[in-house]
Design a protein around this motif. Structure first.
Motif, mmCIF file in Angstrom:
data_model
loop_
_atom_site.group_PDB
_atom_site.id
_atom_site.type_symbol
_atom_site.label_atom_id
_atom_site.label_comp_id
_atom_site.label_asym_id
_atom_site.label_seq_id
_atom_site.Cartn_x
_atom_site.Cartn_y
_atom_site.Cartn_z
ATOM 1 N N GLN A 42 58.452 58.268 48.701
ATOM 2 C CA GLN A 42 57.820 59.392 48.941
ATOM 3 C C GLN A 42 58.636 61.074 49.163
ATOM 4 O O GLN A 42 59.431 61.171 49.287
ATOM 5 C CB GLN A 42 59.600 58.719 50.650
ATOM 6 N N GLU A 58 67.013 58.323 43.781
ATOM 7 C CA GLU A 58 66.715 57.095 44.150
ATOM 8 C C GLU A 58 66.320 55.820 45.206
ATOM 9 O O GLU A 58 65.506 55.244 44.769
ATOM 10 C CB GLU A 58 67.486 55.726 42.512
ATOM 11 N N ARG A 59 66.794 56.865 46.453
ATOM 12 C CA ARG A 59 66.029 56.335 47.494
ATOM 13 C C ARG A 59 65.080 56.456 47.453
ATOM 14 O O ARG A 59 64.207 56.256 48.902
ATOM 15 C CB ARG A 59 67.053 56.532 48.550
ATOM 16 N N LYS A 63 58.546 51.341 46.070
ATOM 17 C CA LYS A 63 58.845 50.283 45.778
ATOM 18 C C LYS A 63 59.639 50.459 44.424
ATOM 19 O O LYS A 63 59.671 51.200 43.472
ATOM 20 C CB LYS A 63 57.448 49.886 45.143
ATOM 21 N N PRO A 64 60.415 49.287 44.074
ATOM 22 C CA PRO A 64 61.374 49.179 42.744
ATOM 23 C C PRO A 64 60.416 48.732 41.489
ATOM 24 O O PRO A 64 59.187 48.370 41.979
ATOM 25 C CB PRO A 64 62.068 48.198 43.027
ATOM 26 N N PHE A 67 58.191 45.937 41.552
ATOM 27 C CA PHE A 67 56.915 45.368 42.137
ATOM 28 C C PHE A 67 55.339 45.973 41.382
ATOM 29 O O PHE A 67 55.034 44.962 41.683
ATOM 30 C CB PHE A 67 56.350 46.702 43.270
ATOM 31 N N VAL A 292 51.595 59.792 56.555
ATOM 32 C CA VAL A 292 52.197 58.859 55.660
ATOM 33 C C VAL A 292 51.098 57.964 56.505
ATOM 34 O O VAL A 292 50.856 56.647 55.532
ATOM 35 C CB VAL A 292 53.338 58.497 55.739
ATOM 36 N N ILE A 296 49.127 55.318 54.525
ATOM 37 C CA ILE A 296 48.858 54.081 54.578
ATOM 38 C C ILE A 296 47.463 53.460 54.951
ATOM 39 O O ILE A 296 46.967 51.914 54.875
ATOM 40 C CB ILE A 296 50.158 53.487 54.886
ATOM 41 N N LYS A 300 45.035 50.369 53.682
ATOM 42 C CA LYS A 300 44.616 48.802 53.462
ATOM 43 C C LYS A 300 42.958 48.550 53.633
ATOM 44 O O LYS A 300 42.749 48.285 53.062
ATOM 45 C CB LYS A 300 44.772 49.495 55.005
#
Lengths: 404, 106
Positions: A42, A58-59, A63-64, A67, A292, A296, A300
């Motif tokens: 982000q 790390e925040r 996605k981890p 993912f 953002v 997004i 899509k």
């Protein structure tokens, strides 16, 4: 159905495309290439909580790692793409490798606009775009430091707010006659100018920076013929789209990669999404959005189009900024000719400015006013007409106003 | 780390560990819990991380801020036990918390 999708750019649009492609049933290969060391993260918190130091790195990640594993997305980081060969449907990477694609998504984002005035290369002149930028800034972002901020837009003012909070001596230089002139109306500019001044930030409007002064590192900023002493400079004067690869491959570009309402370029195998695109917006006007929401939503639509199921992109754009304890939320795109309607009192630090066009809500700027923002966003989407006097009447709740 | 359980509309349960100080939304995203979109990344700007808190827990959680309250007012199918999971900061007291994910965030 394509079998090989390559995504250039590992940011918000890229990761959304991966997620949407899988959600829509795509089972082929996905490769995402990013030029930074990090997987998609982000950017909005960088100039806010991350700079403040209240948000661990790390925040930031969208996605981890799991993912990408589970989505079967090969993530190639620290790697630039040097060329797109559309005839052969291949991209060439900085390390010499080539990758073939059936469908290609450009999600290359933007880069900062650089100042070219004398002294622009001095040590102590910072920009803010990525994690590395903020980590570099963080080392010198200390209480008592004199920071000169060039540009009174979102980035400059968010950094000003964090700086004031952390005890820096903050001065802002803005060439326009008001703050965030590109993004907000006059009443909102005025309100934020007062808030920054109250926090001790020195604002210099109508002031262009002429040069940075200093021997080895920055010592001052010359603006309006005066040298303002400074230990540190942050330049936030906007961004430019990364459209060079597309341009060099022969795709039409004009301050952004040109795409249609399905996020498709003139080449049916090449799509683009996010900040790097110029597209026909929902109002039928060509726009390039930096937000953002666009990353997004357009991603899509790009995913759907890549899978042969295009759907017109017409979502209402929305934006936000956090400065001090103020949450600025904006929906829609205002025009200078709109009729402005103020709802609430800026002195209460809670108000909204509505923009009416042909009697309907076209945009809303809300300060600490979530109902106005959310209702406004819905009214914009549905082209709801409303009388200005009704909109300005605080005794009528927004839920009722939403009916028009 | 506190364990928090997410229940999907179809009844599927997923229990994840979330670090103290993180938001319930961040924990959900990190553990790939479906249905928590969190478009704005936790800025309380989009209302796409809406969850229903198990009634047994509703009173034990910190109250909604005015901003959360109003954002929820406009969320789809909001109920008295609705929360924005980005605004729920995990504390040691939340170990065992159960939340339900709505059918849609939009």
């Amino acid at each position: 159905m394509p079998e090989q999708i390559v995504i250039i750019g590992a940011g918000q649009a890229g990761v959304q495309a991966v997620q949407s492609l899988r959600a829509e049933g795509y089972t082929g290969a996905i490769t995402m290439i990013g030029d930074e060391a990090y997987p998609p993260y982000q950017r909005p918190p960088l100039s806010k909580a991350y700079l403040l130091g209240s948000f661990a790195r790390e925040r930031l990640f969208l996605k981890p790692d799991a993912f990408y594993r589970e989505a079967g997305c090969e993530l190639i980081l620290n790697t630039v793409v040097t060329a797109i060969n559309r005839a052969a449907k291949k991209v060439t990477l900085g390390d010499g490798r080539t990758l073939s694609y059936d469908k290609l998504l450009l999600a290359t984002g933007t880069r900062v606009r650089k100042l070219s005035c004398p002294g622009a290369e001095l040590a102590g002149v910072h920009y803010l775009r990525d994690i590395a930028d903020v980590d570099g800034l963080q080392n010198v972002f200390k209480a008592g430091t004199r920071i000169a901020i060039v540009g009174g837009g979102y980035i400059g003012l968010e950094v000003a707010a964090v700086g004031a909070k952390r005890g820096l001596d903050v001065t802002v230089f803005e060439t326009a006659d008001r703050l965030m002139a590109r993004a907000v109306s006059k009443p909102v500019s005025t309100f934020f100018a007062e808030e920054h001044a109250a926090a001790g930030v020195k604002l210099n409007l109508n002031t262009s920076v002429e040069a940075f002064e200093g021997k080895e590192k920055i010592e001052g900023v010359r603006a309006g013929g005066i040298v303002h002493p400074a230990d540190l400079v942050l330049v936030g004067i906007g961004v430019v789209p990364n459209d060079m690869l597309a341009r060099e491959s022969g795709l039409a570009c004009q301050d952004g990669v040109i795409v249609d309402q399905n996020a498709m370029t003139a080449d049916p195998s090449v799509f683009a999404a996010g900040d790097c695109t110029r597209h026909v917006g929902r109002e039928g006007v060509e726009i390039r959005l930096e937000c953002v929401q666009n990353a997004i939503d357009q991603a899509k639509h790009a995913a759907l189009a890549m899978l042969g199921r295009p759907k017109t992109y017409s979502e209402v754009p929305w934006f936000w900024s956090d400065q001090y304890d103020l949450k600025l939320q904006i929906a829609g795109l205002a025009r200078p000719t709109d009729q402005l309607v103020l709802r609430g009192d800026p002195k209460a630090r809670k108000f909204a400015v509505f923009h009416l066009r042909d009697g309907a809500v076209a945009a809303v700027e809300a300060v600490n006013a979530a109902p106005e923002y959310l209702t406004g966003r819905k009214m914009i989407a549905d082209h709801i007409k409303v009388l200005p006097e009704k909109l300005a009447d605080l005794s009528i709740p927004m839920k009722q106003i939403a009916q028009g | 780390m506190p364990k928090i359980t997410f229940i999907q509309p179809d009844g599927t349960e997923q229990t994840v560990e979330i670090a103290i100080g993180w938001s319930v939304m961040e924990g959900a995203v990190r553990s790939l819990v479906p249905g928590i979109d969190a478009d704005c990344g936790g800025a309380c700007a989009c209302a796409t991380c809406h969850v229903y808190v198990d009634p047994a827990w509703a009173a034990a959680l910190p109250a909604r801020s005015e901003m959360e309250e109003t954002m929820l007012d406009f969320a789809q199918d909001a109920r008295p036990n609705s929360r924005l999971s980005c605004q729920l900061r995990v504390t040691s007291d939340m170990d065992g918390l159960v939340v339900r994910v709505p059918t849609s965030q939009h």
